[in-house]
Design an enzyme around this catalytic site. Structure first.
Site, PDB file in Angstrom:
ATOM      1  N   TRP A 160       0.819  -1.222   0.000  1.00 21.35           N
ATOM      2  CA  TRP A 160       0.000   0.000   0.000  1.00 21.35           C
ATOM      3  C   TRP A 160       0.845   1.261   0.000  1.00 21.35           C
ATOM      4  O   TRP A 160       0.576   2.197  -0.767  1.00 21.35           O
ATOM      5  CB  TRP A 160      -0.991  -0.032   1.174  1.00 21.35           C
ATOM      6  CG  TRP A 160      -1.865  -1.238   1.100  1.00 21.35           C
ATOM      7  CD1 TRP A 160      -1.894  -2.285   1.978  1.00 21.35           C
ATOM      8  CD2 TRP A 160      -2.777  -1.590   0.046  1.00 21.35           C
ATOM      9  NE1 TRP A 160      -2.775  -3.240   1.536  1.00 21.35           N
ATOM     10  CE2 TRP A 160      -3.331  -2.847   0.358  1.00 21.35           C
ATOM     11  CE3 TRP A 160      -3.184  -0.957  -1.138  1.00 21.35           C
ATOM     12  CZ2 TRP A 160      -4.261  -3.489  -0.457  1.00 21.35           C
ATOM     13  CZ3 TRP A 160      -4.116  -1.594  -1.952  1.00 21.35           C
ATOM     14  CH2 TRP A 160      -4.644  -2.838  -1.614  1.00 21.35           C
ATOM     15  N   ASP A 182      -1.576   6.775   6.215  1.00 25.58           N
ATOM     16  CA  ASP A 182      -2.681   5.897   5.839  1.00 25.58           C
ATOM     17  C   ASP A 182      -2.958   4.981   7.029  1.00 25.58           C
ATOM     18  O   ASP A 182      -2.134   4.128   7.368  1.00 25.58           O
ATOM     19  CB  ASP A 182      -2.263   5.084   4.599  1.00 25.58           C
ATOM     20  CG  ASP A 182      -3.304   4.049   4.201  1.00 25.58           C
ATOM     21  OD1 ASP A 182      -4.359   3.959   4.854  1.00 25.58           O
ATOM     22  OD2 ASP A 182      -3.052   3.325   3.216  1.00 25.58           O
ATOM     23  N   LYS A 224     -12.731  -1.621   7.327  1.00 24.49           N
ATOM     24  CA  LYS A 224     -12.078  -2.544   8.248  1.00 24.49           C
ATOM     25  C   LYS A 224     -12.787  -2.461   9.601  1.00 24.49           C
ATOM     26  O   LYS A 224     -13.506  -3.361   9.969  1.00 24.49           O
ATOM     27  CB  LYS A 224     -10.598  -2.207   8.406  1.00 24.49           C
ATOM     28  CG  LYS A 224      -9.860  -1.916   7.090  1.00 24.49           C
ATOM     29  CD  LYS A 224      -9.729  -3.135   6.190  1.00 24.49           C
ATOM     30  CE  LYS A 224      -8.882  -2.772   4.973  1.00 24.49           C
ATOM     31  NZ  LYS A 224      -8.642  -3.891   4.073  1.00 24.49           N
TER      32      LYS A 224
END
Lengths: 410, 410
Positions: free
Chosen positions: A120, A211, A236
């Protein structure tokens, strides 16, 4: 219906499980919200029903994470991937507007330092490179993205140690990803850990951008107030996919059109400008109302039923400790290997391991499903097994998984 | 719960009502999808359950609107407003890549013609202007947005007539908004109407781009195959807010990074590149799974229960005819005025009128709510009354509204 749900243990990496009481409430709201006779998806986002939902979500999020008034909380769309671009575009406009009196010719492209610890953060860095392409061939790039640290040589199975960082002394921004879901790497909470994020090494004026998609709301955010931007996709720990949360220091809410006119920063699509979102209380255009509604229900649930962020931290630590100690024991028996060797770099959210022996992994996953232990397959890019322990995964589910793991050698 | 719903008649302008059987199914799926024991929001978007949903949605949409194989169908996020930017960025990259052998110095900024018939097309034009800002002060703009026709002098209460258009002979793109929700203006289906969109006046090579957000799936799209891009936010006739549909001619799926490197077009945030969406079957990153799931249920429902697009056209024509003839009669009695005088410019989806007499409008809206007729208030920018007749508004609801309107003078 809740009974049918209780039989499954969902270890999905995201979209991931949501609390059953929240889903039961949402199912009612879908058909008939607050006795209006209309479903939540059928009500205007500017009406008297929806506005308190989004305002309540913001207030509860502020409370849960103790977000200071210096920072705005915004809801947007397009996920973490959308913010790979969004953070760069808004940061470049902010930096340009801060140096408004500097001529285009004298304007130095900002230095953007990336800490690359997995897929990511690597994608985020690649996007910064794309967005830096000069508008005029051979001309000045919009920015200079650099890599301040990377664990690529380890195939992203650990974190950099403090001495591995090479943060630019002239860095305008330093970016990291708090939790990398694919291999299960997470920056530790303990500031004294050799793997802690080196906040002290970041130049005082540099913007810290993070992030937090996959660890958001699982425990407190270290030095939240020191960040310029924190963002997180909801799917999530917060709610259904389709909504993204931003925590943005208010001085970053700049008019990007004006910045762009000065030359030297790329134009920002209107939906990506943080100031537009903030000026319109996250309702510049029609928001993903259902995803925000369910997130609002989750936030209330976390505050009232889960003991807030301290309660979540405690439970999540317990869940992770239980699973990792089971895995370490199983590893010592030779039946599996943990992907992340450095204990302090291990993720609380995504726990990865590999079953030893050909065909054994397939057997393990098939056996798990028979016990109602679902979505344990590792990410398609690396294989293996991955158990994600997001907030809605109950400790009993982890216990059942641990019992099952022990059957590999008992 | 369905009983409680049946008492309301929801005329919201969007997010708007959804079919009750769809919502009942979705409420089940939210808790337990397809007997997995897990809810639809809790399943991986790459798993065996979700992929058939998105593929089925695409196939049914292709069937419903008869979308030719020359065009891709994509699902994305950020609404129509996101596409105000998205279409410009992708079109500019496409045009640049088509002229890849032209040097930056010789490259002429594309001419983008906008037909401005209300707030939404006006905002789209404004965004094209923003995105055209030269990257280097005093330098070449990325594009030349123009206005090919506007009904601003009428305060956007009618459409241009064929002779009112001034489409550039060198236009690279011509943009229109099929239905403007605020005043209730819609391009007529009849190609012989003086208000029909002048497809014949568009240069053969110019790309036609259209915002169909608020009329999507209400009736066939005129000359669909002639369009380069059609886009629509879901939250009117398709599903919950949070998902946007794109119908894109496949040759527009270009690598925008390569185009950008040639100079002369702005960089496209990765999530906005159509090619990235297409190459990943709309699953480049986590999509808004619930919104896509409900949209898929709606598409099946429209095909199986509503007679497909012909059935929808017939019913929607009937609903609009019934309401407009009631309003025309009431207007002749002096109790209200229709906002759109030109009958052929009137929207089937958003019907606008003003009640005559001080305080009368408030009384009208309050009386409506007593009868279960909800969300009839006009857009905050213009006031008045607006009844939106999207697909899920039953003809019986329109009949009850008409009966109520007649009480103004009977």
């Amino acid at each position: 219906m809740a009974g049918a749900r209780a039989k499954t243990h969902n270890f999905a990496a995201g979209p991931s499980p949501l609390p059953t009481p929240v889903l039961e409430e949402a199912a009612k709201g879908l058909l008939n919200y607050g006795n209006t006779g209309m479903g939540i998806c059928e009500l205007s986002h500017r009406g008297k029903e929806f506005k308190p939902i989004v305002e309540g979500a913001e207030a509860n999020l502020r409370k849960l994470l103790n977000v200071p008034e210096s920072h705005a909380i915004l809801f947007t769309q397009a996920g973490g991937t959308g913010q790979f671009s969004g953070v760069v575009l808004n940061v470049l406009a902010y930096l340009r507007s801060k140096r408004a009196s500097t001529s285009y010719e004298e304007y130095r492209p900002p230095v953007l330092d990336y800490v690359v610890t997995g897929a990511w953060s690597s994608k985020a860095h690649a996007e910064a490179q794309r967005l830096s392409i000069p508008a005029v061939p051979g001309g000045k790039p919009f920015a200079e993205p650099r890599i301040a640290a990377t664990t690529k040589p380890s195939k992203y199975t650990t974190l950099p140690k403090k001495e591995d960082y090479d943060i630019s002394s002239d860095a305008d921004m330093v970016y990291y990803c708090e939790n990398e879901t694919i291999n299960g790497i997470e920056f530790p909470l303990d500031p004294n850990s050799p793997f802690a994020f080196p906040f002290d090494s970041v130049p005082k004026d540099a913007l810290i951008v993070a992030d937090h998609s996959s660890s958001f709301l699982s425990r407190p955010i270290v030095h939240l107030e020191r960040h310029a931007i924190i963002y997180a996709g909801a799917q999530k720990n917060l709610g259904p996919s389709g909504v993204t949360v931003l925590i943005v220091r208010k001085d970053l809410l700049v008019d990007t059109t004006e910045a762009c006119k000065l030359g030297g920063c790329p134009v920002v699509p209107i939906m990506m400008e943080y100031k537009v979102l903030a000026d319109n209380s996250s309702l510049y255009n029609t928001p993903p109302t259902f995803a925000i509604y369910v997130s609002a229900l989750v936030l209330t649930y976390l505050l009232k039923e889960k003991g807030g962020i301290e309660g979540l931290e405690k439970t999540n630590r317990e869940k992770a400790d239980m699973l990792y100690s089971t895995l370490d024991e199983a590893q010592s028996k030779g039946v599996l290997t943990c992907v992340v060797k450095d204990k302090q770099a291990r993720s609380w959210m995504n726990v990865t391991f590999e079953i030893v022996g050909q065909e054994k992994e397939k057997e393990f996953l098939a056996g798990a499903e028979k016990l109602g232990l679902y979505q344990l397959k590792g990410h398609r890019s690396v294989g293996g097994v991955r158990a994600s322990l997001y907030n809605a995964v109950e400790i009993d589910s982890v216990r059942i998984l641990c019992d099952y793991i022990r059957t590999l050698y008992q």
